[in-house]
Design an enzyme around this catalytic site. Sequence first.
Site, PDB file in Angstrom:
ATOM      1  N   HIS A  64      41.373  35.691  28.512  1.00 51.50           N
ATOM      2  CA  HIS A  64      40.605  34.447  29.148  1.00 51.50           C
ATOM      3  C   HIS A  64      41.512  33.639  29.960  1.00 51.50           C
ATOM      4  O   HIS A  64      42.436  33.191  29.584  1.00 51.50           O
ATOM      5  CB  HIS A  64      39.900  33.644  28.125  1.00 51.50           C
ATOM      6  CG  HIS A  64      39.215  32.288  28.469  1.00 51.50           C
ATOM      7  ND1 HIS A  64      39.870  31.155  28.253  1.00 51.50           N
ATOM      8  CD2 HIS A  64      38.372  31.983  29.434  1.00 51.50           C
ATOM      9  CE1 HIS A  64      39.111  30.339  28.776  1.00 51.50           C
ATOM     10  NE2 HIS A  64      38.062  30.770  29.474  1.00 51.50           N
ATOM     11  N   SER A  65      41.042  33.263  31.209  1.00 51.82           N
ATOM     12  CA  SER A  65      41.917  32.302  31.864  1.00 51.82           C
ATOM     13  C   SER A  65      43.269  32.728  32.217  1.00 51.82           C
ATOM     14  O   SER A  65      43.398  33.900  32.639  1.00 51.82           O
ATOM     15  CB  SER A  65      41.540  30.725  31.437  1.00 51.82           C
ATOM     16  OG  SER A  65      42.169  29.905  32.291  1.00 51.82           O
ATOM     17  N   TYR A  66      44.295  31.958  31.792  1.00 53.35           N
ATOM     18  CA  TYR A  66      45.590  32.389  32.039  1.00 53.35           C
ATOM     19  C   TYR A  66      45.846  33.732  31.078  1.00 53.35           C
ATOM     20  O   TYR A  66      46.645  34.362  31.583  1.00 53.35           O
ATOM     21  CB  TYR A  66      46.617  31.211  31.514  1.00 53.35           C
ATOM     22  CG  TYR A  66      47.979  31.629  31.450  1.00 53.35           C
ATOM     23  CD1 TYR A  66      48.830  32.082  32.202  1.00 53.35           C
ATOM     24  CD2 TYR A  66      48.435  31.838  29.613  1.00 53.35           C
ATOM     25  CE1 TYR A  66      50.160  32.324  31.874  1.00 53.35           C
ATOM     26  CE2 TYR A  66      49.440  32.371  29.607  1.00 53.35           C
ATOM     27  CZ  TYR A  66      50.517  32.669  30.544  1.00 53.35           C
ATOM     28  OH  TYR A  66      52.017  32.907  30.409  1.00 53.35           O
ATOM     29  N   ARG A  68      44.512  36.446  31.199  1.00 56.32           N
ATOM     30  CA  ARG A  68      44.544  37.333  31.919  1.00 56.32           C
ATOM     31  C   ARG A  68      45.793  37.692  32.747  1.00 56.32           C
ATOM     32  O   ARG A  68      46.276  38.787  33.001  1.00 56.32           O
ATOM     33  CB  ARG A  68      43.312  37.355  32.897  1.00 56.32           C
ATOM     34  CG  ARG A  68      42.195  37.709  32.208  1.00 56.32           C
ATOM     35  CD  ARG A  68      41.937  38.516  30.966  1.00 56.32           C
ATOM     36  NE  ARG A  68      42.257  39.931  31.539  1.00 56.32           N
ATOM     37  CZ  ARG A  68      42.729  41.004  30.546  1.00 56.32           C
ATOM     38  NH1 ARG A  68      42.760  40.708  29.464  1.00 56.32           N
ATOM     39  NH2 ARG A  68      42.662  42.203  31.183  1.00 56.32           N
TER      40      ARG A  68
END
Length: 194
Positions: A64-66, A68
Amino acid sequence: MGNILLVHGACMSGACWDLVVPQLREIGHRVEAIDLHRGSLAADTRHAQEVTDTFDGSVLACGHSYGRMVVTGLTLPPRSQLAYIAAFMPEHNETAGDLTTRWPAEGGEVMSLDANGDIVLGGAELDDVCWGGATSEQAAVGRAARRPQALSVNFESPVRIGWRDTPSTYDVCRQDRAVHPDLQPDMAKRAANV
């Protein structure tokens, strides 16, 4: 069943997955929700790789978000998959800073620097931006999972681009206010499935 690696977003901890992990384990999956914040994207990726290497067989690496940015750099076994949730899906030499500069968040100011120069989540709009549609229990889990994160991770790119040789799925979150609404569809073009 399967092996699942869950990687949290910026300024969070693995505890943000606490409402999901028991459900996945109950149906027979081996699930690891790791904690990042080792000071650099490379160190976070090494930690995620170490946990991934403990799995026997293929892995669904979900970020999720960072998170990835981290899973993009993993080397996964055959038949593995990458899953991106409201996330960065970087290309070679792209950093989180590059992506957020091109597509600044529209949801309000929820990130700031603490006395150590690390990024933290907070502010009056935090609940609305980060978990606006969540129940009070879900929001409480989110608030409790917050951790400072080194600012430097925003200026590093993954060492490898895993989505080029590992099947990937991008989950576009249409009501996300922490990531610019145009960033997710643009990133999703890079995935095999949306």
